[in-house]
Scaffold this active site. Structure first.
Site, short mmCIF file in Angstrom:
data_model
loop_
_atom_site.label_atom_id
_atom_site.label_comp_id
_atom_site.label_asym_id
_atom_site.label_seq_id
_atom_site.Cartn_x
_atom_site.Cartn_y
_atom_site.Cartn_z
N ARG A 29 50.96 49.19 39.85
CA ARG A 29 50.89 47.84 39.87
C ARG A 29 51.65 47.40 41.19
NH1 ARG A 29 51.47 44.34 34.82
NH2 ARG A 29 49.96 45.26 33.53
N ARG A 42 48.79 34.03 44.54
CA ARG A 42 48.43 33.71 43.00
C ARG A 42 48.48 32.13 42.83
NH1 ARG A 42 51.51 35.02 37.33
NH2 ARG A 42 52.86 33.73 38.51
N TYR A 160 43.86 45.98 22.70
CA TYR A 160 43.89 44.58 23.00
C TYR A 160 42.70 43.76 22.12
CZ TYR A 160 47.35 45.44 26.47
OH TYR A 160 48.63 45.75 27.11
O1 CP3 Z 1 48.49 48.63 40.23
C1 CP3 Z 1 48.02 47.46 41.01
O2 CP3 Z 1 48.58 47.05 41.71
C2 CP3 Z 1 46.39 46.97 40.37
C3 CP3 Z 1 46.44 45.93 39.44
C4 CP3 Z 1 46.71 46.22 38.06
C5 CP3 Z 1 46.91 44.83 37.35
N1 CP3 Z 1 46.89 45.23 36.01
C6 CP3 Z 1 47.22 43.68 37.85
C7 CP3 Z 1 47.90 42.62 36.85
C8 CP3 Z 1 46.36 47.17 37.15
C9 CP3 Z 1 46.19 48.76 37.51
C10 CP3 Z 1 46.55 46.65 35.86
C11 CP3 Z 1 46.35 47.48 34.71
C12 CP3 Z 1 46.78 47.01 33.18
N2 CP3 Z 1 46.64 45.90 32.95
C13 CP3 Z 1 47.47 47.64 32.53
C14 CP3 Z 1 47.37 49.43 32.33
C15 CP3 Z 1 48.67 49.74 33.09
C16 CP3 Z 1 49.91 49.50 32.44
O3 CP3 Z 1 51.01 48.67 33.01
O4 CP3 Z 1 50.18 49.84 31.41
C17 CP3 Z 1 47.51 47.06 31.17
C18 CP3 Z 1 47.94 47.35 30.02
C19 CP3 Z 1 46.98 45.60 31.55
C20 CP3 Z 1 46.85 44.56 30.81
C21 CP3 Z 1 47.83 43.33 31.22
N3 CP3 Z 1 47.61 42.65 32.35
C22 CP3 Z 1 49.07 42.88 30.77
C23 CP3 Z 1 49.80 43.52 29.70
C24 CP3 Z 1 49.63 41.99 31.74
C25 CP3 Z 1 51.04 41.52 31.86
C26 CP3 Z 1 50.92 39.94 31.34
C27 CP3 Z 1 52.40 39.38 31.74
O5 CP3 Z 1 52.08 38.17 31.84
O6 CP3 Z 1 53.30 40.05 31.96
C28 CP3 Z 1 48.50 41.76 32.59
C29 CP3 Z 1 48.74 40.95 33.93
C30 CP3 Z 1 48.64 41.39 35.33
N4 CP3 Z 1 47.69 42.47 35.57
C31 CP3 Z 1 49.35 41.02 36.37
C32 CP3 Z 1 49.17 42.05 37.32
C33 CP3 Z 1 49.66 41.90 38.94
C34 CP3 Z 1 50.64 40.16 36.21
C35 CP3 Z 1 49.81 38.48 36.12
C36 CP3 Z 1 50.28 37.45 36.79
O7 CP3 Z 1 50.36 37.67 38.10
O8 CP3 Z 1 50.96 36.54 36.25
#
Ligand code: CP3
Length: 361
Positions: A29, A42, A160
């Site tokens: 991330r 964003r 999910y």
């Molecule tokens: O690593 C990187 O920089 C690449 C981007 C990346 C994102 N998600 C961007 C993201 C990667 C590799 C993921 C993987 C991902 N997404 C996982 C597996 C890794 C882990 O963390 O265990 C999972 C479980 C998800 C599902 C997901 N997407 C969740 C639980 C969330 C968070 C929701 C929240 O509001 O906290 C996301 C959203 C997400 N994906 C964000 C990012 C940068 C944050 C969203 C935002 O900008 O508001």
């Protein structure tokens, strides 16, 4: 495609357990909300999903952490939930609650409707992959660092898809596992085929390594992990193209909470295993015994400490992996970087890695 070489291929070399002058590093991330420039992009996009679905903006945020820090790999900006979204489940991100599906998979009729998404429906991911590869070409005409593609594991995606969103205990999918294993098998089978196609298309578009995020594998019972998560990941690893553009495309498998199953994981033939912060690197090295590389595993909470404490914890991780003296270690966090991380903490991590070994060119 791109005929240019890599200016820095330490990450790919470490994945193949070849020596590197210093320990390569990237952070799960690494493009995210802890960076003010990410928050600004964003905002411009309107939402996280709009950002992920606009290749130009996804490219912009992928490069943001690379412009700030001396990182050794880029990771495609996307999300694991793009696949179930393309399967028609209706993905939404609710502020403060995380991801939600409008149409979760609950019964036989829902399962019957599932299919492998068309390449078109995920075309924005492959377009972003190709655009990021182009944007990674530096002033000298060479690619700055390699690009990682990724997917969720079938089990994690099914968590999910079946729960309909985030969960603590996963009661719905676990009920299906123990009452209707036949249905869960069908969900995981179609998801496995979808992931194989998804990662193959990312590789064709320019991903130079691929990572499977098995974020929820660790919630499975000891003997259920092989059956319901690892077995499907093994199928994916076996099916993926092993080479592209004349070079090996290494695979990385990360099961959060999977530290007790490393002997099984290494037998999948994966090139590297991601370790979470609860796993002892010394014991992990003994278990894998040089058969694959290891990635990890600093506790992400260390980045809330002051720079002296960060340096001390980074050194402990490097010492435990005997890195970079023993090849085959890629430095990372044990899970994704927190959105509350002060951006300066990342400089402290990277400085500590380069102390005592020559920094990147
Ligand atoms: O690593 C990187 O920089 C690449 C981007 C990346 C994102 N998600 C961007 C993201 C990667 C590799 C993921 C993987 C991902 N997404 C996982 C597996 C890794 C882990 O963390 O265990 C999972 C479980 C998800 C599902 C997901 N997407 C969740 C639980 C969330 C968070 C929701 C929240 O509001 O906290 C996301 C959203 C997400 N994906 C964000 C990012 C940068 C944050 C969203 C935002 O900008 O508001």
């Amino acid at each position: 495609m791109q005929a240019t070489g890599l200016a820095n291929d330490h990450f790919l070399r470490a994945l193949m357990r070849e020596p590197t002058p210093y320990t390569p590093v990237w952070l799960m991330r690494q493009a995210g909300r802890y960076l003010p420039e990410y928050v600004a992009t964003r905002k411009k996009a309107g939402s996280f999903l709009a950002l992920a679905k606009t290749p130009e903006l996804a490219t912009e945020v992928t490069l943001q952490p690379l412009d700030r820090y001396r990182l050794d790999a880029a990771i495609l900006f996307s999300d694991i939930l793009t696949v179930p979204d393309a399967m028609g489940l209706g993905l939404r991100f609710v502020e403060g609650e995380g991801p939600m599906f409008d149409r979760p998979i609950r019964d036989e009729a829902d399962v019957a409707k599932l299919g492998v998404p068309s390449r078109d429906s995920l075309g924005y991911v492959y377009e972003a992959t190709a655009a990021i590869r182009r944007a990674l070409i530096g002033a000298d005409g060479r690619q700055r660092v390699p690009l990682i593609g990724f997917s969720g594991s079938p089990w994690t995606l099914a968590c999910y898809m079946i729960e309909g969103g985030a969960s603590r205990d996963f009661p719905t999918i676990k009920t299906m596992l123990y009452r209707r294993p036949d249905l869960l098998d069908r969900v995981l089978d179609v998801t496995t085929r979808a992931v194989i196609d998804y990662l193959s298309a990312q590789i064709a578009a320019g991903a130079q390594a691929v990572m499977l995020f098995d974020t929820w594998g660790g919630v499975l019972a000891h003997d259920a992990y092989r059956r319901w998560s690892l077995g499907f990941m093994e199928r994916i690893i076996a099916a993926l193209p092993k080479e592209n553009e004349g070079r090996r495309v290494p695979s990385i498998l990360f099961t959060k909470g999977g530290g007790g199953w490393l002997a099984d994981i290494v037998r999948t033939g994966v090139d590297a295993i991601g370790l979470d912060w609860t796993t002892d690197p010394v014991a992990a090295r003994r278990t894998v015994d040089g058969r694959c590389a290891l990635q990890g595993n600093l506790d992400p909470a260390v980045l809330f400490a002051d720079s002296d404490a960060i340096r001390c914890e980074v050194r402990k991780v490097l010492a435990a992996f005997d890195s970079p003296r023993t090849p085959g270690h890629i430095f990372n966090l044990g899970h994704g970087i927190s959105q509350f991380t002060p951006p300066d903490a990342v400089y402290a991590v990277i400085e500590a890695i380069h102390e005592g070994s020559p920094g990147p060119a």
